[in-house]
Design a protein around this motif. Structure first.
Motif, PDB file in Angstrom:
ATOM      1  N   ALA A  34      14.755  10.221  -1.297  1.00 19.73           N
ATOM      2  CA  ALA A  34      14.774   8.775  -1.085  1.00 19.73           C
ATOM      3  C   ALA A  34      14.131   8.432   0.256  1.00 19.73           C
ATOM      4  CB  ALA A  34      16.215   8.262  -1.110  1.00 19.73           C
ATOM      5  N   TRP A  35      13.635   7.211   0.350  1.00 24.63           N
ATOM      6  CA  TRP A  35      13.065   6.671   1.593  1.00 24.63           C
ATOM      7  C   TRP A  35      13.807   5.399   1.976  1.00 24.63           C
ATOM      8  CZ3 TRP A  35       9.418   9.111   4.467  1.00 24.63           C
ATOM      9  CH2 TRP A  35       8.615  10.086   3.848  1.00 24.63           C
ATOM     10  N   TYR A  36      14.035   5.241   3.286  1.00 20.23           N
ATOM     11  CA  TYR A  36      14.709   4.079   3.822  1.00 20.23           C
ATOM     12  C   TYR A  36      13.895   3.472   4.955  1.00 20.23           C
ATOM     13  CZ  TYR A  36      18.644   6.318   1.495  1.00 20.23           C
ATOM     14  OH  TYR A  36      19.457   6.921   0.560  1.00 20.23           O
ATOM     15  N   GLN A  37      14.076   2.186   5.153  1.00 19.59           N
ATOM     16  CA  GLN A  37      13.502   1.456   6.284  1.00 19.59           C
ATOM     17  C   GLN A  37      14.658   0.969   7.144  1.00 19.59           C
ATOM     18  OE1 GLN A  37      12.460  -2.795   5.825  1.00 19.59           O
ATOM     19  NE2 GLN A  37      10.369  -2.188   6.275  1.00 19.59           N
ATOM     20  N   GLN A  38      14.528   1.139   8.457  1.00 20.44           N
ATOM     21  CA  GLN A  38      15.558   0.646   9.363  1.00 20.44           C
ATOM     22  C   GLN A  38      14.924  -0.133  10.504  1.00 20.44           C
ATOM     23  OE1 GLN A  38      17.968   3.434  11.664  1.00 20.44           O
ATOM     24  NE2 GLN A  38      19.773   2.108  11.422  1.00 20.44           N
ATOM     25  N   LYS A  39      15.446  -1.317  10.741  1.00 20.66           N
ATOM     26  CA  LYS A  39      15.014  -2.127  11.877  1.00 20.66           C
ATOM     27  C   LYS A  39      16.086  -2.058  12.963  1.00 20.66           C
ATOM     28  CE  LYS A  39      12.140  -5.021   9.001  1.00 20.66           C
ATOM     29  NZ  LYS A  39      11.819  -6.368   8.489  1.00 20.66           N
ATOM     30  N   PRO A  40      15.697  -2.295  14.224  1.00 21.58           N
ATOM     31  CA  PRO A  40      16.653  -2.145  15.336  1.00 21.58           C
ATOM     32  C   PRO A  40      17.924  -2.966  15.132  1.00 21.58           C
ATOM     33  CG  PRO A  40      14.432  -2.385  16.174  1.00 21.58           C
ATOM     34  CD  PRO A  40      14.343  -2.630  14.696  1.00 21.58           C
ATOM     35  N   GLY A  41      19.064  -2.313  15.312  1.00 24.83           N
ATOM     36  CA  GLY A  41      20.350  -2.986  15.201  1.00 24.83           C
ATOM     37  C   GLY A  41      20.805  -3.275  13.787  1.00 24.83           C
ATOM     38  N   LYS A  42      20.059  -2.813  12.813  1.00 20.96           N
ATOM     39  CA  LYS A  42      20.384  -3.094  11.408  1.00 20.96           C
ATOM     40  C   LYS A  42      20.656  -1.801  10.655  1.00 20.96           C
ATOM     41  CE  LYS A  42      19.593  -7.541  11.727  1.00 20.96           C
ATOM     42  NZ  LYS A  42      20.707  -8.519  11.630  1.00 20.96           N
ATOM     43  N   ALA A  43      21.346  -1.952   9.511  1.00 19.77           N
ATOM     44  CA  ALA A  43      21.565  -0.811   8.632  1.00 19.77           C
ATOM     45  C   ALA A  43      20.264  -0.458   7.913  1.00 19.77           C
ATOM     46  CB  ALA A  43      22.651  -1.138   7.618  1.00 19.77           C
ATOM     47  N   PRO A  44      20.120   0.782   7.522  1.00 23.66           N
ATOM     48  CA  PRO A  44      18.952   1.169   6.714  1.00 23.66           C
ATOM     49  C   PRO A  44      18.933   0.422   5.384  1.00 23.66           C
ATOM     50  CG  PRO A  44      20.044   3.100   7.619  1.00 23.66           C
ATOM     51  CD  PRO A  44      20.964   1.931   7.855  1.00 23.66           C
ATOM     52  N   LYS A  45      17.723   0.333   4.837  1.00 27.19           N
ATOM     53  CA  LYS A  45      17.503  -0.324   3.550  1.00 27.19           C
ATOM     54  C   LYS A  45      16.780   0.646   2.634  1.00 27.19           C
ATOM     55  CE  LYS A  45      14.618  -3.971   1.514  1.00 27.19           C
ATOM     56  NZ  LYS A  45      13.609  -5.022   1.809  1.00 27.19           N
ATOM     57  N   LEU A  46      17.275   0.795   1.411  1.00 26.71           N
ATOM     58  CA  LEU A  46      16.656   1.693   0.445  1.00 26.71           C
ATOM     59  C   LEU A  46      15.327   1.130  -0.040  1.00 26.71           C
ATOM     60  CD1 LEU A  46      16.867   4.190  -1.473  1.00 26.71           C
ATOM     61  CD2 LEU A  46      18.055   2.670  -3.085  1.00 26.71           C
ATOM     62  N   LEU A  47      14.281   1.955   0.018  1.00 25.13           N
ATOM     63  CA  LEU A  47      12.958   1.560  -0.469  1.00 25.13           C
ATOM     64  C   LEU A  47      12.597   2.270  -1.773  1.00 25.13           C
ATOM     65  CD1 LEU A  47      10.861   1.838   2.828  1.00 25.13           C
ATOM     66  CD2 LEU A  47      11.866  -0.240   1.839  1.00 25.13           C
ATOM     67  N   ILE A  48      12.753   3.589  -1.763  1.00 25.70           N
ATOM     68  CA  ILE A  48      12.262   4.458  -2.834  1.00 25.70           C
ATOM     69  C   ILE A  48      13.351   5.480  -3.147  1.00 25.70           C
ATOM     70  CG2 ILE A  48      10.543   6.225  -3.468  1.00 25.70           C
ATOM     71  CD1 ILE A  48       9.094   3.684  -3.142  1.00 25.70           C
ATOM     72  N   TYR A  49      13.534   5.809  -4.417  1.00 24.50           N
ATOM     73  CA  TYR A  49      14.418   6.905  -4.798  1.00 24.50           C
ATOM     74  C   TYR A  49      13.721   7.741  -5.861  1.00 24.50           C
ATOM     75  CZ  TYR A  49      15.512   3.851  -8.743  1.00 24.50           C
ATOM     76  OH  TYR A  49      15.417   3.046  -9.850  1.00 24.50           O
ATOM     77  N   MET A  50      14.253   8.919  -6.097  1.00 22.91           N
ATOM     78  CA  MET A  50      13.623   9.860  -7.019  1.00 22.91           C
ATOM     79  C   MET A  50      12.128  10.029  -6.701  1.00 22.91           C
ATOM     80  SD  MET A  50      14.229  10.119 -11.134  1.00 22.91           S
ATOM     81  CE  MET A  50      15.571   8.974 -11.016  1.00 22.91           C
ATOM     82  N   ALA A  51      11.833  10.067  -5.440  1.00 20.80           N
ATOM     83  CA  ALA A  51      10.506  10.310  -4.867  1.00 20.80           C
ATOM     84  C   ALA A  51       9.515   9.181  -5.056  1.00 20.80           C
ATOM     85  CB  ALA A  51       9.912  11.618  -5.386  1.00 20.80           C
ATOM     86  N   SER A  52       9.559   8.498  -6.207  1.00 15.03           N
ATOM     87  CA  SER A  52       8.516   7.517  -6.488  1.00 15.03           C
ATOM     88  C   SER A  52       9.011   6.246  -7.166  1.00 15.03           C
ATOM     89  CB  SER A  52       7.432   8.153  -7.364  1.00 15.03           C
ATOM     90  OG  SER A  52       7.987   8.599  -8.596  1.00 15.03           O
ATOM     91  N   SER A  53      10.309   6.110  -7.370  1.00 13.83           N
ATOM     92  CA  SER A  53      10.843   4.913  -8.019  1.00 13.83           C
ATOM     93  C   SER A  53      11.127   3.834  -6.987  1.00 13.83           C
ATOM     94  CB  SER A  53      12.138   5.253  -8.771  1.00 13.83           C
ATOM     95  OG  SER A  53      11.883   6.150  -9.823  1.00 13.83           O
ATOM     96  N   LEU A  54      10.516   2.682  -7.178  1.00 13.70           N
ATOM     97  CA  LEU A  54      10.639   1.586  -6.236  1.00 13.70           C
ATOM     98  C   LEU A  54      11.953   0.854  -6.474  1.00 13.70           C
ATOM     99  CD1 LEU A  54       8.838   0.147  -4.023  1.00 13.70           C
ATOM    100  CD2 LEU A  54       8.206  -1.473  -5.835  1.00 13.70           C
ATOM    101  N   TYR A  87      12.917   6.658   7.215  1.00 12.01           N
ATOM    102  CA  TYR A  87      13.595   7.940   7.061  1.00 12.01           C
ATOM    103  C   TYR A  87      13.490   8.419   5.620  1.00 12.01           C
ATOM    104  CZ  TYR A  87      15.984   6.932  11.496  1.00 12.01           C
ATOM    105  OH  TYR A  87      16.281   6.651  12.817  1.00 12.01           O
ATOM    106  N   CYS A  88      13.277   9.718   5.464  1.00 10.37           N
ATOM    107  CA  CYS A  88      13.437  10.325   4.147  1.00 10.37           C
ATOM    108  C   CYS A  88      14.808  10.996   4.081  1.00 10.37           C
ATOM    109  CB  CYS A  88      12.334  11.332   3.849  1.00 10.37           C
ATOM    110  SG  CYS A  88      12.228  12.748   4.969  1.00 10.37           S
ATOM    111  N   GLN A  89      15.294  11.207   2.864  1.00  5.99           N
ATOM    112  CA  GLN A  89      16.610  11.835   2.658  1.00  5.99           C
ATOM    113  C   GLN A  89      16.573  12.627   1.365  1.00  5.99           C
ATOM    114  OE1 GLN A  89      19.497   9.581   0.684  1.00  5.99           O
ATOM    115  NE2 GLN A  89      20.542  11.526   0.315  1.00  5.99           N
ATOM    116  N   GLN A  90      17.000  13.893   1.443  1.00  6.01           N
ATOM    117  CA  GLN A  90      17.060  14.693   0.221  1.00  6.01           C
ATOM    118  C   GLN A  90      18.463  14.644  -0.350  1.00  6.01           C
ATOM    119  OE1 GLN A  90      18.810  17.625  -0.510  1.00  6.01           O
ATOM    120  NE2 GLN A  90      19.769  17.867   1.497  1.00  6.01           N
ATOM    121  N   TYR A  91      18.538  14.656  -1.682  1.00  7.41           N
ATOM    122  CA  TYR A  91      19.851  14.726  -2.327  1.00  7.41           C
ATOM    123  C   TYR A  91      19.864  15.785  -3.422  1.00  7.41           C
ATOM    124  CZ  TYR A  91      17.592  11.029  -5.229  1.00  7.41           C
ATOM    125  OH  TYR A  91      16.734  10.276  -5.992  1.00  7.41           O
ATOM    126  N   ASP A  92      19.102  16.852  -3.157  1.00  9.49           N
ATOM    127  CA  ASP A  92      19.109  17.980  -4.077  1.00  9.49           C
ATOM    128  C   ASP A  92      20.369  18.820  -3.910  1.00  9.49           C
ATOM    129  OD1 ASP A  92      18.162  21.168  -4.286  1.00  9.49           O
ATOM    130  OD2 ASP A  92      17.492  19.884  -5.932  1.00  9.49           O
TER     131      ASP A  92
END
Lengths: 107, 122
Positions: A34-54, A87-92
């Motif tokens: 999965a990929w996340y976007q984080q802005k200063p002072g904020k929680a991360p936001k999910l962008l992509i999961y399963m490598a390529s699913s938006l 950030y990327c994150q593995q969940y294997d």
């Protein structure tokens, strides 16, 4: 634990640029990334999961690709709202791990 | 609207204890795996623990660096993190996060709380 290595750690780019961030796993994780976007002072936001699913609601300029040990996040045309840390994150494995992050800065 | 709201953060001395809470609303809590993630000041994200859904009997998993010191639990619509034997390097913002589903292939985070700051210092 599976180590996740992101590159670059910092990236300077201009609005409209095509941006690519790489994430490498220390062992194969299939497509469990999965990929996340984080802005200063904020929680991360999910962008992509399963490598390529938006994730729903995420602009289509974001895309993900890869499998096995090498993955990429691409922003096709960088927008002002996209300057953030990614950030990327593995969940294997049961022990979930994140990459160290890539800060996208204004050039 | 899905909401996760952490509380219970604060300052504590090394060796002390603290309990974080996370109130969930806007979704049916019981089927979802729930997680805790930490971010030290100026640093990246670190996963700490997971608790499975109620149907699985709330099975827990921990990262090596907190196993034996931290305990995750849940009831009704609340998630908790009991933190004992706190160290200076436990300082950071603690996020509760919802796993996408109730399987190990859903162990990524689709909703996050706003975070609770924990400072461990003498």
């Amino acid at each position: 634990d599976i180590q996740m290595t992101q590159s670059p750690s910092t990236l300077s780019a201009s609005v409209g640029d095509r941006v690519t961030i790489t994430c490498r796993a220390s062992q194969t994780i299939s497509g469990w990334l999965a990929w996340y976007q984080q802005k200063p002072g904020k929680a991360p936001k999910l962008l992509i999961y399963m490598a390529s699913s938006l994730e729903s609601g995420v602009p289509s300029r974001f895309s993900g690709s890869g499998s096995g040990t090498e993955f990429t996040l691409t922003i096709s045309s960088l927008q002002p709202d996209d300057f953030a840390t990614y950030y990327c994150q593995q969940y294997d494995s049961f022990a979930l791990t994140f990459g160290g992050g890539t800060k996208v800065e204004i050039k | 609207e899905v909401q996760l709201v952490e509380s219970g953060g604060g300052s504590v001395q090394p060796g002390g204890s603290l309990r974080l809470s996370c109130a969930a609303s806007g979704f049916t809590f019981s089927p979802y795996f729930m997680h805790w993630v930490r971010q030290a000041p100026g640093r990246g994200l670190v996963w700490l623990s997971r608790i499975s859904d109620d149907a699985e009997g709330s099975h827990t998993t921990y990262a090596d660096y907190v196993r034996g010191r931290f305990t995750v639990s849940r009831d009704n619509t609340m998630l908790y993190l009991q933190m004992n034997s706190l160290r200076a390097d436990d300082t950071g913002v603690y996020y509760c996060a919802r796993g996408r589903g109730s399987t190990t292939s859903s162990n990524f985070f689709d909703y996050w709380g706003q975070g609770a700051l924990v400072t461990v210092s003498s």
